[in-house]
Write an enzyme that holds these catalytic residues in place. Structure first.
Site, PDB file in Angstrom:
ATOM      1  N   CYS A   8       4.313   6.198  -6.694  1.00 19.59           N
ATOM      2  CA  CYS A   8       5.532   6.800  -7.211  1.00 19.59           C
ATOM      3  C   CYS A   8       6.710   6.391  -6.351  1.00 19.59           C
ATOM      4  CB  CYS A   8       5.398   8.314  -7.172  1.00 19.59           C
ATOM      5  SG  CYS A   8       4.038   8.889  -8.197  1.00 19.59           S
ATOM      6  N   GLY A  35       7.233   3.643 -10.985  1.00 15.74           N
ATOM      7  CA  GLY A  35       6.675   4.689 -11.835  1.00 15.74           C
ATOM      8  C   GLY A  35       7.503   4.857 -13.076  1.00 15.74           C
ATOM      9  N   ASN A 107       5.145  10.690  -2.624  1.00 14.99           N
ATOM     10  CA  ASN A 107       4.540   9.397  -2.931  1.00 14.99           C
ATOM     11  C   ASN A 107       3.349   9.234  -2.012  1.00 14.99           C
ATOM     12  OD1 ASN A 107       5.369   5.908  -2.316  1.00 14.99           O
ATOM     13  ND2 ASN A 107       3.893   6.761  -3.724  1.00 14.99           N
ATOM     14  N   GLY A 108       2.197   9.026  -2.607  1.00 12.91           N
ATOM     15  CA  GLY A 108       0.980   8.898  -1.809  1.00 12.91           C
ATOM     16  C   GLY A 108      -0.124   9.688  -2.468  1.00 12.91           C
ATOM     17  N   TYR A 248       2.226  -6.436  -4.425  1.00 11.23           N
ATOM     18  CA  TYR A 248       2.516  -6.075  -5.809  1.00 11.23           C
ATOM     19  C   TYR A 248       3.642  -5.068  -6.033  1.00 11.23           C
ATOM     20  CZ  TYR A 248       1.850  -3.734 -10.313  1.00 11.23           C
ATOM     21  OH  TYR A 248       2.053  -3.146 -11.533  1.00 11.23           O
ATOM     22  N   ASP A 351      -0.579 -15.312 -10.273  1.00  6.37           N
ATOM     23  CA  ASP A 351      -0.458 -13.852 -10.387  1.00  6.37           C
ATOM     24  C   ASP A 351      -0.667 -13.234  -9.015  1.00  6.37           C
ATOM     25  OD1 ASP A 351       0.055 -11.451 -11.574  1.00  6.37           O
ATOM     26  OD2 ASP A 351      -1.690 -11.447 -12.888  1.00  6.37           O
ATOM     27  N   ASP A 352      -0.291 -11.945  -8.892  1.00  5.24           N
ATOM     28  CA  ASP A 352      -0.377 -11.312  -7.574  1.00  5.24           C
ATOM     29  C   ASP A 352      -1.749 -10.766  -7.255  1.00  5.24           C
ATOM     30  OD1 ASP A 352      -0.264  -8.270  -8.443  1.00  5.24           O
ATOM     31  OD2 ASP A 352       1.229  -9.356  -9.594  1.00  5.24           O
ATOM     32  N   CYS A 439      -2.596  -1.408   6.323  1.00  5.16           N
ATOM     33  CA  CYS A 439      -3.798  -0.885   5.683  1.00  5.16           C
ATOM     34  C   CYS A 439      -4.197  -1.951   4.669  1.00  5.16           C
ATOM     35  CB  CYS A 439      -3.489   0.432   4.980  1.00  5.16           C
ATOM     36  SG  CYS A 439      -4.799   0.976   3.867  1.00  5.16           S
ATOM     37  N   CYS A 442      -8.154  -2.106   0.311  1.00  2.00           N
ATOM     38  CA  CYS A 442      -8.653  -2.571  -0.998  1.00  2.00           C
ATOM     39  C   CYS A 442      -9.257  -3.977  -0.903  1.00  2.00           C
ATOM     40  CB  CYS A 442      -7.588  -2.469  -2.069  1.00  2.00           C
ATOM     41  SG  CYS A 442      -6.102  -3.375  -1.712  1.00  2.00           S
TER      42      CYS A 442
HETATM   43  P1  AMP Z   1      -6.011  -7.363 -14.539  1.00  2.13           P
HETATM   44  O1  AMP Z   1      -5.918  -8.778 -14.952  1.00  2.13           O
HETATM   45  O2  AMP Z   1      -6.310  -6.465 -15.704  1.00  2.13           O
HETATM   46  O3  AMP Z   1      -6.910  -7.171 -13.401  1.00  2.13           O
HETATM   47  O4  AMP Z   1      -4.554  -6.916 -14.070  1.00  2.13           O
HETATM   48  C1  AMP Z   1      -3.986  -7.524 -12.975  1.00  2.13           C
HETATM   49  C2  AMP Z   1      -2.516  -7.259 -13.039  1.00  2.13           C
HETATM   50  O5  AMP Z   1      -2.261  -5.874 -12.830  1.00  2.13           O
HETATM   51  C3  AMP Z   1      -1.775  -8.018 -11.979  1.00  2.13           C
HETATM   52  O6  AMP Z   1      -0.915  -8.882 -12.658  1.00  2.13           O
HETATM   53  C4  AMP Z   1      -0.971  -7.015 -11.218  1.00  2.13           C
HETATM   54  O7  AMP Z   1       0.390  -7.381 -11.283  1.00  2.13           O
HETATM   55  C5  AMP Z   1      -1.164  -5.709 -11.919  1.00  2.13           C
HETATM   56  N1  AMP Z   1      -1.535  -4.627 -10.992  1.00  2.13           N
HETATM   57  C6  AMP Z   1      -2.092  -4.691  -9.789  1.00  2.13           C
HETATM   58  N2  AMP Z   1      -2.268  -3.468  -9.252  1.00  2.13           N
HETATM   59  C7  AMP Z   1      -1.792  -2.604 -10.139  1.00  2.13           C
HETATM   60  C8  AMP Z   1      -1.669  -1.178 -10.174  1.00  2.13           C
HETATM   61  N3  AMP Z   1      -2.067  -0.414  -9.179  1.00  2.13           N
HETATM   62  N4  AMP Z   1      -1.122  -0.640 -11.279  1.00  2.13           N
HETATM   63  C9  AMP Z   1      -0.715  -1.399 -12.307  1.00  2.13           C
HETATM   64  N5  AMP Z   1      -0.792  -2.721 -12.327  1.00  2.13           N
HETATM   65  C10 AMP Z   1      -1.336  -3.330 -11.277  1.00  2.13           C
END
Ligand code: AMP
Length: 460
Positions: A8, A35, A107-108, A248, A351-352, A439, A442
């Protein structure tokens, strides 16, 4: 317990003579990316407390009339990200005590609330269906009701809060900022015309003309009232910022631990190009987060950068969710391929992160349908193998693609020509900061805060 208060944005402002609710509105606007499900602002003029919260984006929840109905010189605000518990207005922050003496935004996430609930129970208070944020608010109230100050209530409750929290707490005469011992979620302070502003990210300061001073330190309480700013280090802080903020969450124009998010993401891209130099025709980001990563990759590799996928910026989840046939459109509702940049090309798509793999799989399919000859997926973080407990709303471990598949199996599942993840060392080095400041749970399952009753949810 309901899973709330995750991923958030919080915003707070104290300033005599400032239009605090309007400034909070603009601050929340700048933090919308953290959010989109609920938004809310509470304000006080020292006599009354005013609050408005609702479902949707900041622009959907507030209008001129509502902002005018929130007068005063102190305000706090919140944007909430959707979680499994739903998007109803009852989940929106600020959380208020029944007598409105305390309002709180969080937030947290506290994976364990046993200490807090036992504390409340010992005082004859039992809460049903309460979120972690509601439990914190009630615990603070149970102490202030005895005539103690909000500062002493915070000091008394602090050791009972197990998890991550960047909190802003408003009373009729004070605004208090508080960050957990590890500073897992960000929280920064700025100055504005003799007043003070707090925000989850520094990108909220520029639009309102506030000047960044510094971050709230881990384990620190910052109190603003008529006499100015007072600081108290409640426990010794051990900085462990969630590295996912760089990967991200955060906006590229924010600064975390003194580093520009944009610049770090570009370095992720440069490092990716050093780790995996792929022979291809074009580098394409999946907007928005990975745009600087793709620029970094393109600059380092000499492969042209193109915006080969266009994001429809104003599409929002609450419009998408209800209808199954609309939901089936999946990623196409948000992302459109640019044929000229993709057809007959060997494409590197950046992608990230990969979480469930659902969107990534659809993107690969969409690129091949558009005529790509090859689709090479590069990801600017290592595989996400472990669940999150500190507020980034990742699914349970068995829903994480990387927890059940090797990279090769993931590549096969996604249907991509190749799949490569930034190495853990590469990610850390690109930040220019020491690993010990982060941290990284993940990615490596190392949780800085005891998970207590939730520890059984992690498989190694
Ligand atoms: P997917 O391919 O379904 O695993 O979705 C990956 C995408 O979700 C990436 O492009 C990220 O930008 C996005 N993402 C990563 N973490 C989160 C999160 N906590 N909430 C929403 N989107 C996320």
């Amino acid at each position: 317990m309901k899973k709330l208060g995750e991923k958030c944005a919080v915003f707070g402002i104290y300033g005599k003579g400032l239009d605090v609710s309007r400034l909070a509105f603009f601050g929340l606007y700048a933090l919308q990316h953290r959010g989109q499900e609920n938004s809310g602002i509470a304000s006080t003029d020292g006599e009354e407390v005013y609050c408005h919260k609702g479902v949707g984006l900041v622009s959907q929840v507030f209008n001129e009339g509502i902002i005018k109905s929130l007068p005063g010189h102190i305000a706090i605000g919140h944007n909430r990200y959707s979680t499994s518990s739903g998007a109803g207005a009852e989940y929106a922050h600020p959380i208020e005590t029944s007598d409105k003496s305390i309002s709180l935004v969080h937030n947290g996430n506290l994976p364990s609330t046993t200490l807090l609930t036992s504390f409340l129970k010992a005082r004859g208070i039992e809460l049903k269906d309460a979120s972690d944020s509601m439990i914190i608010t009630e615990a603070l109230h149970s102490v202030t009701k005895e005539g103690k100050s909000i500062e002493s209530a915070i000091e008394q409750i602090f050791p009972l809060m197990t998890g991550s929290f960047s909190l802003l707490i408003m009373t009729k005469d004070k605004l208090v900022a508080l960050r957990d011992q590890y500073g897992i979620r960000p929280l920064s302070i700025a100055k504005l015309n003799g007043g003070f502003v707090f925000a989850s990210e520094t990108c909220a300061f520029h639009p309102i003309g506030a000047n960044f001073i510094r971050d709230v330190n881990p384990g620190e309480m910052v109190v603003v009232d008529e006499s100015g700013l007072k600081i108290k280090q409640i426990v010794k802080g051990i900085q462990k910022l969630d590295i996912f903020e760089f990967v991200y969450f955060s906006r590229p124009d924010s600064t975390l631990l003194g580093k520009s998010v944009y610049d770090v993401r570009k370095k992720f891209g440069k490092r990716l190009a050093e780790e995996y130099l792929i022979d291809a025709d074009v580098v394409i980001p999946i907007p928005e987060t990975s745009i600087p990563v793709a620029i970094g990759y393109a600059n380092a590799s000499g492969i042209p950068f193109e915006m080969g996928i266009i994001k429809s910026r104003y599409i929002h989840r609450t419009f998408i969710e209800p209808e199954q046939h609309i939901r089936d459109q999946g990623v196409k509702l948000k992302l459109a391929p640019l044929k000229e940049m993709i057809e007959n090309k060997r494409v590197i798509v950046v992608d990230d992160s990969i979480v469930r793999g659902t969107t990534s799989r659809q993107i690969v399919k969409m690129l091949f349908e558009t005529g790509a000859k090859e689709v090479h997926f590069v990801i600017s973080s290592p595989p996400v193998r472990y669940p999150d407990f500190y507020g980034i709303d990742l699914p349970k471990q068995d829903a994480l693609l990387a927890s059940k598949m090797t990279v090769e199996e993931m590549n096969h599942y996604l249907g991509s020509t190749s799949l490569n993840f930034l190495s853990y060392e590469g990610m850390i080095e690109a930040t220019g900061l020491s690993e010990c400041l982060f941290c990284t749970s993940c990615f490596n399952g190392k949780y800085p805060i005891d998970l207590k009753e939730r520890s059984g949810e992690v498989k190694y």
